[in-house]
Scaffold this motif. Structure first.
Motif, PDB file in Angstrom:
ATOM      1  N   UNK A   1       0.832  -1.212   0.000  1.00  0.00           N
ATOM      2  CA  UNK A   1       0.000   0.000   0.000  1.00  0.00           C
ATOM      3  C   UNK A   1       0.866   1.261   0.000  1.00  0.00           C
ATOM      4  N   UNK A   2       1.963   1.217   0.738  1.00  0.00           N
ATOM      5  CA  UNK A   2       2.882   2.364   0.767  1.00  0.00           C
ATOM      6  C   UNK A   2       3.501   2.598  -0.620  1.00  0.00           C
ATOM      7  N   UNK A   3       3.904   1.500  -1.262  1.00  0.00           N
ATOM      8  CA  UNK A   3       4.490   1.627  -2.603  1.00  0.00           C
ATOM      9  C   UNK A   3       3.453   2.143  -3.594  1.00  0.00           C
ATOM     10  N   UNK A   4       2.233   1.663  -3.454  1.00  0.00           N
ATOM     11  CA  UNK A   4       1.155   2.117  -4.341  1.00  0.00           C
ATOM     12  C   UNK A   4       0.866   3.607  -4.132  1.00  0.00           C
ATOM     13  N   UNK A   5       0.916   4.047  -2.880  1.00  0.00           N
ATOM     14  CA  UNK A   5       0.699   5.470  -2.582  1.00  0.00           C
ATOM     15  C   UNK A   5       1.811   6.326  -3.197  1.00  0.00           C
ATOM     16  N   UNK A   6       3.054   5.846  -3.126  1.00  0.00           N
ATOM     17  CA  UNK A   6       4.172   6.574  -3.742  1.00  0.00           C
ATOM     18  C   UNK A   6       3.997   6.673  -5.250  1.00  0.00           C
ATOM     19  N   UNK A   7       3.536   5.589  -5.856  1.00  0.00           N
ATOM     20  CA  UNK A   7       3.302   5.616  -7.304  1.00  0.00           C
ATOM     21  C   UNK A   7       2.184   6.596  -7.662  1.00  0.00           C
TER      22      UNK A   7
ATOM     23  N   UNK B   1       2.577   9.797 -10.021  1.00  0.00           N
ATOM     24  CA  UNK B   1       1.715   9.980 -11.193  1.00  0.00           C
ATOM     25  C   UNK B   1       1.020  11.338 -11.156  1.00  0.00           C
ATOM     26  N   UNK B   2       0.576  11.746  -9.970  1.00  0.00           N
ATOM     27  CA  UNK B   2      -0.066  13.069  -9.840  1.00  0.00           C
ATOM     28  C   UNK B   2       0.915  14.200 -10.145  1.00  0.00           C
ATOM     29  N   UNK B   3       2.143  14.059  -9.679  1.00  0.00           N
ATOM     30  CA  UNK B   3       3.160  15.078  -9.948  1.00  0.00           C
ATOM     31  C   UNK B   3       3.450  15.161 -11.442  1.00  0.00           C
ATOM     32  N   UNK B   4       3.573  14.010 -12.088  1.00  0.00           N
ATOM     33  CA  UNK B   4       3.811  14.001 -13.537  1.00  0.00           C
ATOM     34  C   UNK B   4       2.629  14.615 -14.291  1.00  0.00           C
TER      35      UNK B   4
ATOM     36  N   UNK C   1       0.542  16.894 -13.163  1.00  0.00           N
ATOM     37  CA  UNK C   1       0.590  18.347 -12.967  1.00  0.00           C
ATOM     38  C   UNK C   1       1.640  18.986 -13.868  1.00  0.00           C
ATOM     39  N   UNK C   2       2.804  18.328 -13.967  1.00  0.00           N
ATOM     40  CA  UNK C   2       3.866  18.840 -14.829  1.00  0.00           C
ATOM     41  C   UNK C   2       3.429  18.867 -16.289  1.00  0.00           C
ATOM     42  N   UNK C   3       2.771  17.799 -16.728  1.00  0.00           N
ATOM     43  CA  UNK C   3       2.288  17.762 -18.118  1.00  0.00           C
ATOM     44  C   UNK C   3       1.240  18.833 -18.369  1.00  0.00           C
ATOM     45  N   UNK C   4       0.351  19.052 -17.422  1.00  0.00           N
ATOM     46  CA  UNK C   4      -0.657  20.114 -17.576  1.00  0.00           C
ATOM     47  C   UNK C   4       0.015  21.477 -17.721  1.00  0.00           C
ATOM     48  N   UNK C   5       1.043  21.699 -16.913  1.00  0.00           N
ATOM     49  CA  UNK C   5       1.772  22.963 -16.994  1.00  0.00           C
ATOM     50  C   UNK C   5       2.427  23.116 -18.370  1.00  0.00           C
ATOM     51  N   UNK C   6       3.039  22.043 -18.855  1.00  0.00           N
ATOM     52  CA  UNK C   6       3.675  22.090 -20.172  1.00  0.00           C
ATOM     53  C   UNK C   6       2.646  22.316 -21.283  1.00  0.00           C
ATOM     54  N   UNK C   7       1.496  21.664 -21.178  1.00  0.00           N
ATOM     55  CA  UNK C   7       0.437  21.840 -22.184  1.00  0.00           C
ATOM     56  C   UNK C   7      -0.054  23.278 -22.180  1.00  0.00           C
ATOM     57  N   UNK C   8      -0.273  23.847 -20.995  1.00  0.00           N
ATOM     58  CA  UNK C   8      -0.701  25.243 -20.907  1.00  0.00           C
ATOM     59  C   UNK C   8       0.321  26.170 -21.557  1.00  0.00           C
ATOM     60  N   UNK C   9       1.595  25.903 -21.303  1.00  0.00           N
ATOM     61  CA  UNK C   9       2.657  26.728 -21.878  1.00  0.00           C
ATOM     62  C   UNK C   9       2.654  26.644 -23.405  1.00  0.00           C
TER      63      UNK C   9
END
Length: 65
Positions: free
Chosen positions: A7-13, A17-20, A22-30
């Motif tokens: 469960x801990x490993x799944x939470x880290x994943x 995934x959420x961080x990635x 967010x990063x992709x959304x930022x890049x798309x907006x740019x």
């Protein structure tokens, strides 16, 4: 069987995934903003060229042979 480590490993994943995402959304907006700016610039250049052409055409009509 202890599933806590899984469960801990799944939470880290999930966090990763959420961080990635967010990063992709930022890049798309740019990229979308840069595309809008490029389209605006292109339209403005076409408008300026058209106006210059119109002025040359109109002035040319008044020139004698």
């Amino acid at each position: 069987m202890n599933i806590k480590p899984l469960l801990d490993a799944l939470e880290l994943q999930e966090l990763s995934a959420r961080a990635l995402t967010d990063d992709l959304r930022t890049q798309i907006d740019s990229v979308q903003n840069r595309l809008r700016e490029a389209e605006t610039h292109t339209i403005a250049r076409k408008d300026v060229k058209a106006r210059c052409f119109d002025q040359v055409t109109v002035l040319g009509c008044f020139e004698g042979p």
